[in-house]
Design a protein around this motif. Sequence first.
Motif, PDB file in Angstrom:
ATOM      1  N   GLU A  45     -28.419 -22.944  92.034  1.00  0.00           N
ATOM      2  CA  GLU A  45     -27.409 -23.987  92.261  1.00  0.00           C
ATOM      3  C   GLU A  45     -28.051 -25.174  92.991  1.00  0.00           C
ATOM      4  O   GLU A  45     -28.846 -24.994  93.912  1.00  0.00           O
ATOM      5  CB  GLU A  45     -26.281 -23.419  93.111  1.00  0.00           C
ATOM      6  N   ILE A  46     -27.706 -26.383  92.503  1.00  0.00           N
ATOM      7  CA  ILE A  46     -28.172 -27.590  93.193  1.00  0.00           C
ATOM      8  C   ILE A  46     -26.935 -28.333  93.677  1.00  0.00           C
ATOM      9  O   ILE A  46     -26.053 -28.641  92.881  1.00  0.00           O
ATOM     10  CB  ILE A  46     -28.963 -28.514  92.239  1.00  0.00           C
ATOM     11  N   ARG A  47     -26.866 -28.607  94.952  1.00  0.00           N
ATOM     12  CA  ARG A  47     -25.690 -29.304  95.506  1.00  0.00           C
ATOM     13  C   ARG A  47     -25.913 -30.819  95.491  1.00  0.00           C
ATOM     14  O   ARG A  47     -27.005 -31.277  95.745  1.00  0.00           O
ATOM     15  CB  ARG A  47     -25.427 -28.842  96.943  1.00  0.00           C
ATOM     16  N   GLY A  48     -24.868 -31.549  95.217  1.00  0.00           N
ATOM     17  CA  GLY A  48     -24.955 -33.009  95.283  1.00  0.00           C
ATOM     18  C   GLY A  48     -25.203 -33.617  93.921  1.00  0.00           C
ATOM     19  O   GLY A  48     -25.378 -32.912  92.931  1.00  0.00           O
ATOM     20  N   PRO A  49     -25.203 -34.956  93.876  1.00  0.00           N
ATOM     21  CA  PRO A  49     -25.431 -35.632  92.599  1.00  0.00           C
ATOM     22  C   PRO A  49     -26.845 -35.364  92.096  1.00  0.00           C
ATOM     23  O   PRO A  49     -27.767 -35.170  92.895  1.00  0.00           O
ATOM     24  CB  PRO A  49     -25.221 -37.111  92.926  1.00  0.00           C
ATOM     25  N   LEU A  50     -26.976 -35.345  90.779  1.00  0.00           N
ATOM     26  CA  LEU A  50     -28.270 -35.054  90.174  1.00  0.00           C
ATOM     27  C   LEU A  50     -28.836 -36.294  89.506  1.00  0.00           C
ATOM     28  O   LEU A  50     -28.092 -37.139  89.010  1.00  0.00           O
ATOM     29  CB  LEU A  50     -28.132 -33.961  89.105  1.00  0.00           C
ATOM     30  N   ALA A  51     -30.145 -36.383  89.491  1.00  0.00           N
ATOM     31  CA  ALA A  51     -30.836 -37.385  88.670  1.00  0.00           C
ATOM     32  C   ALA A  51     -31.451 -36.636  87.502  1.00  0.00           C
ATOM     33  O   ALA A  51     -32.017 -35.559  87.683  1.00  0.00           O
ATOM     34  CB  ALA A  51     -31.915 -38.081  89.487  1.00  0.00           C
ATOM     35  N   PHE A  52     -31.331 -37.193  86.309  1.00  0.00           N
ATOM     36  CA  PHE A  52     -31.792 -36.517  85.100  1.00  0.00           C
ATOM     37  C   PHE A  52     -32.482 -37.557  84.236  1.00  0.00           C
ATOM     38  O   PHE A  52     -31.916 -38.626  83.999  1.00  0.00           O
ATOM     39  CB  PHE A  52     -30.567 -35.918  84.395  1.00  0.00           C
ATOM     40  N   SER A  53     -33.699 -37.301  83.802  1.00  0.00           N
ATOM     41  CA  SER A  53     -34.436 -38.304  83.033  1.00  0.00           C
ATOM     42  C   SER A  53     -35.321 -37.628  82.002  1.00  0.00           C
ATOM     43  O   SER A  53     -35.746 -36.487  82.193  1.00  0.00           O
ATOM     44  CB  SER A  53     -35.306 -39.137  83.986  1.00  0.00           C
ATOM     45  N   THR A  54     -35.573 -38.320  80.914  1.00  0.00           N
ATOM     46  CA  THR A  54     -36.487 -37.784  79.903  1.00  0.00           C
ATOM     47  C   THR A  54     -37.387 -38.887  79.384  1.00  0.00           C
ATOM     48  O   THR A  54     -37.019 -40.071  79.423  1.00  0.00           O
ATOM     49  CB  THR A  54     -35.725 -37.122  78.744  1.00  0.00           C
ATOM     50  N   ASP A  55     -38.566 -38.505  78.939  1.00  0.00           N
ATOM     51  CA  ASP A  55     -39.532 -39.498  78.487  1.00  0.00           C
ATOM     52  C   ASP A  55     -40.465 -38.849  77.465  1.00  0.00           C
ATOM     53  O   ASP A  55     -40.797 -37.667  77.586  1.00  0.00           O
ATOM     54  CB  ASP A  55     -40.353 -39.988  79.697  1.00  0.00           C
ATOM     55  N   GLY A  85     -33.919 -42.296  93.952  1.00  0.00           N
ATOM     56  CA  GLY A  85     -33.798 -41.802  95.322  1.00  0.00           C
ATOM     57  C   GLY A  85     -33.547 -40.312  95.318  1.00  0.00           C
ATOM     58  O   GLY A  85     -32.732 -39.801  96.081  1.00  0.00           O
ATOM     59  N   ALA A  86     -34.249 -39.607  94.412  1.00  0.00           N
ATOM     60  CA  ALA A  86     -33.999 -38.181  94.214  1.00  0.00           C
ATOM     61  C   ALA A  86     -35.255 -37.368  94.479  1.00  0.00           C
ATOM     62  O   ALA A  86     -36.367 -37.878  94.406  1.00  0.00           O
ATOM     63  CB  ALA A  86     -33.517 -37.926  92.791  1.00  0.00           C
ATOM     64  N   VAL A  87     -35.045 -36.089  94.768  1.00  0.00           N
ATOM     65  CA  VAL A  87     -36.142 -35.141  94.914  1.00  0.00           C
ATOM     66  C   VAL A  87     -36.236 -34.368  93.604  1.00  0.00           C
ATOM     67  O   VAL A  87     -35.358 -33.571  93.288  1.00  0.00           O
ATOM     68  CB  VAL A  87     -35.860 -34.161  96.073  1.00  0.00           C
ATOM     69  N   THR A 143     -42.846 -34.382  75.200  1.00  0.00           N
ATOM     70  CA  THR A 143     -41.612 -34.925  75.762  1.00  0.00           C
ATOM     71  C   THR A 143     -41.257 -34.082  76.968  1.00  0.00           C
ATOM     72  O   THR A 143     -41.220 -32.857  76.874  1.00  0.00           O
ATOM     73  CB  THR A 143     -40.467 -34.860  74.740  1.00  0.00           C
ATOM     74  N   SER A 144     -41.050 -34.740  78.091  1.00  0.00           N
ATOM     75  CA  SER A 144     -40.651 -33.975  79.268  1.00  0.00           C
ATOM     76  C   SER A 144     -39.347 -34.529  79.807  1.00  0.00           C
ATOM     77  O   SER A 144     -39.022 -35.700  79.589  1.00  0.00           O
ATOM     78  CB  SER A 144     -41.741 -34.005  80.343  1.00  0.00           C
ATOM     79  N   ALA A 145     -38.585 -33.658  80.425  1.00  0.00           N
ATOM     80  CA  ALA A 145     -37.342 -34.077  81.077  1.00  0.00           C
ATOM     81  C   ALA A 145     -37.355 -33.511  82.482  1.00  0.00           C
ATOM     82  O   ALA A 145     -38.011 -32.495  82.737  1.00  0.00           O
ATOM     83  CB  ALA A 145     -36.137 -33.578  80.304  1.00  0.00           C
ATOM     84  N   GLY A 146     -36.675 -34.178  83.386  1.00  0.00           N
ATOM     85  CA  GLY A 146     -36.683 -33.721  84.771  1.00  0.00           C
ATOM     86  C   GLY A 146     -35.312 -33.825  85.413  1.00  0.00           C
ATOM     87  O   GLY A 146     -34.520 -34.702  85.068  1.00  0.00           O
ATOM     88  N   ILE A 147     -35.066 -32.891  86.314  1.00  0.00           N
ATOM     89  CA  ILE A 147     -33.817 -32.906  87.083  1.00  0.00           C
ATOM     90  C   ILE A 147     -34.181 -32.972  88.560  1.00  0.00           C
ATOM     91  O   ILE A 147     -35.126 -32.300  88.998  1.00  0.00           O
ATOM     92  CB  ILE A 147     -32.998 -31.620  86.840  1.00  0.00           C
ATOM     93  N   GLY A 148     -33.444 -33.779  89.292  1.00  0.00           N
ATOM     94  CA  GLY A 148     -33.686 -33.838  90.722  1.00  0.00           C
ATOM     95  C   GLY A 148     -32.388 -34.031  91.490  1.00  0.00           C
ATOM     96  O   GLY A 148     -31.363 -34.405  90.915  1.00  0.00           O
ATOM     97  N   ARG A 149     -32.462 -33.755  92.766  1.00  0.00           N
ATOM     98  CA  ARG A 149     -31.292 -33.906  93.635  1.00  0.00           C
ATOM     99  C   ARG A 149     -31.360 -35.273  94.302  1.00  0.00           C
ATOM    100  O   ARG A 149     -32.369 -35.616  94.934  1.00  0.00           O
ATOM    101  CB  ARG A 149     -31.302 -32.799  94.686  1.00  0.00           C
ATOM    102  N   VAL A 150     -30.285 -36.054  94.137  1.00  0.00           N
ATOM    103  CA  VAL A 150     -30.273 -37.403  94.706  1.00  0.00           C
ATOM    104  C   VAL A 150     -30.000 -37.306  96.207  1.00  0.00           C
ATOM    105  O   VAL A 150     -28.993 -36.715  96.621  1.00  0.00           O
ATOM    106  CB  VAL A 150     -29.210 -38.285  94.019  1.00  0.00           C
ATOM    107  N   ILE A 151     -30.905 -37.854  97.011  1.00  0.00           N
ATOM    108  CA  ILE A 151     -30.715 -37.790  98.465  1.00  0.00           C
ATOM    109  C   ILE A 151     -30.393 -39.159  99.058  1.00  0.00           C
ATOM    110  O   ILE A 151     -30.054 -39.261 100.232  1.00  0.00           O
ATOM    111  CB  ILE A 151     -31.942 -37.173  99.177  1.00  0.00           C
ATOM    112  N   ALA A 152     -30.529 -40.225  98.223  1.00  0.00           N
ATOM    113  CA  ALA A 152     -30.198 -41.564  98.736  1.00  0.00           C
ATOM    114  C   ALA A 152     -28.709 -41.815  98.501  1.00  0.00           C
ATOM    115  O   ALA A 152     -28.186 -41.506  97.434  1.00  0.00           O
ATOM    116  CB  ALA A 152     -31.034 -42.619  98.030  1.00  0.00           C
TER     117      ALA A 152
END
Lengths: 340, 379
Positions: A45-55, A85-87, A143-152
């Motif tokens: 589980e990840i708490r808080g808003p998420l950042a999600f990106s792919t390239d 502003g995400a980890v 192609t990679s995608a990433g998920i991170g937890r926004v801390i800003a």
Amino acid sequence: MEHGRVLLDHGSGGEASQRLIRELFLSRFSGPSQPALDDAALLDEIRGPLAFSTDGYIIDPVECPGGDIGSLAVHGTVNDVAMLGAVPLYLSCAFILEEGLPLPLLTRLAQSMADAAAAAGVRIVTGDTKVAPRGAADKIFITSAGIGRVIAEPAPSGSRAAPGDAVLLSGCVGDHGLAITARRGGLSGLEGIRSDSAPLNRMVEALVRDVGDLHVLRDPTRGGLAATLNEIARQSGIVCRVRETDIPVRDTVAAGCAVLGLDPLYLANEGKLVCVLPRHKADTALSVMRLFPEGRDAACIGEIAAPGADGKAGQVVLRTRLGGYRLLGMPEGEQLPRIC
Amino acid sequence: MPPARTRQPFHLGAHAVRTTNSAFSDPEICSALLRRIHAELNAPMRFMELCGTHTAVVYRDGLHSLLPETLTHISGPGCPVCVTHDREIAACLESAGKDGVITACFGDMMRIPGPGGMTLGKAGAAGAEVKVVYSPLDALRLAEAHPDRTVVFLGVGFETTAPATAATVLRAAAQGVDNFALFSMHKRIPPALEALLAEEAGGGIDAFLLPGHVSVVIGTAPYRFIAEKYGRPGVVGGFEPADILLALLCLIRMRRAGRAEVLNCYGRAVDAGGNARARALIDAVFEPADALWRGLGCIPRSGLVLRGEYERFDARARLVPDLPDVPENPACRCGDVLRGRIAPRNCPLFGKQCSPANPTGPCMVSTEGSCAAAFRYDA
């Protein structure tokens, strides 16, 4: 796996595919708690808003001084996630391999991805491999995608630059673009120029936690610093004013660009960020950036102004080394080496 | 041993130095020159440069914002891409589309629009084989690597690039690389200068900033007619901002004194006699011929074509013996821009139908083109 080449069989889904995934990728990517070979990765589980990106990554050459397509596929996506502003926490990666790709090269690239992920503190948790017939792909596409937890809070955005903000740059520009161009053209004399490919997430985390109020974070990749500043100016509807003499450019890069007729401000970077934040926070932010090796050359390069006599909304105005003024325009396409 | 000292004429950030920032781009030296220019310019003066690199430096360093408003900069026919004629481009495209042809060219050529908006870049996407090379020798290597194909090198540029092309043809001949072919669009600067000055009132040009690179090869003598026949001052200038400002100051002083001479302010690179070896290469391989210039039309003896003994390398003769007829776009004012009759912004297409994204004329293509520079750099 240390010898031989990628065969169409490796993309069949059968035993050959399993061997490739297990021996080449999983052995390098999976962590101790990672259940292998399920259809999807089960994340905590990840708490808080998420950042999600792919390239998507298509690079010729796949290896150049300072990086390769594997490390770039990790750093690029990690950095894109971090710019909110995400980890960054988890990555996926999908490989399109060309039939005949040497397995030792693929092994090197997989190891490079694993090392890059470990260094950035992210985990590659899911992936896919397909093989395209010879000629239908160029060596390897990732192609990679990433998920991170926004801390800003609020998250930085290209639309939040405001008059009175300072524009900071985390280091020298142009290294990656010139390293690739030099390698591609087989240009002698430029072998010492290395890609700046690096993860920026730790620097971003420190900026969010120790400085705060980051209005914009962007990594100036394709199109270089010029494209990024133009995007910010357009999205925020402001004028971005920068000083040429404050923009750090390595002397070897400046000299290489001069020979090839390229402008370092338009060359891609893979380990730099632009940070726009209130002017009174600029010095603190610079000190934080300079704590990291990839931020050693960080500099304040300009400021954000309201549209007016000196520039229209969406324009980037450069104060030249001589004190003159001109536009720093949006690049049209790829920079092409000139005639003489 | 003491550590090697890095020359750092002025502060450029914590750890970075631009080597190109020599004394010739020192802000203090440039300011002093600018002050003299402001003080000494006593009447409006229109100066023309004929070199894409001069164009680029004038814009890139923001000189327009620093020079007096009465000193008008005209970017003449000095960008190789800009002067390439519609019919030449159409012929390049025709040649590129032929079976078995690999086209090798400098990067700037990829985006020049031909008939119907076709470009070499688009031809490449549509299946033609078009490669960007950094030197004509790269094209020769390509020919050696593909003996079953004809590798056509698009030779563009002035006396600056012609020697390297000539050396490549000589090497192809010596090594018997008969599948190498040259499409020569090389041009000579002095005949174009003469064509401009021969127009009414000398084309309205008061003074010339002469091209440093070209002059390295041809020296200063071929420009004498500017002063002797047409009474205009000319100064050969280098490519750092101080070089350009010094050349402008010399032009202003000569004009003020009513003197017309051709001076060399780029002595660290240009010898008055030029480079005899480079000229010998050109003369060995090429001979002057009438040539088409974009916007200027046919100028006698202004082109360089292969001499008879190297005819077998002539791509034009082999692939496109007759230049295709191309209807001119009457709205495109590239010709008037190159002559200095209008500023790029005064072309009705500027920034509308014609932009770097979708260039109508070649002046909008290369970063050194007058229109592209004005679009990109002028606020």
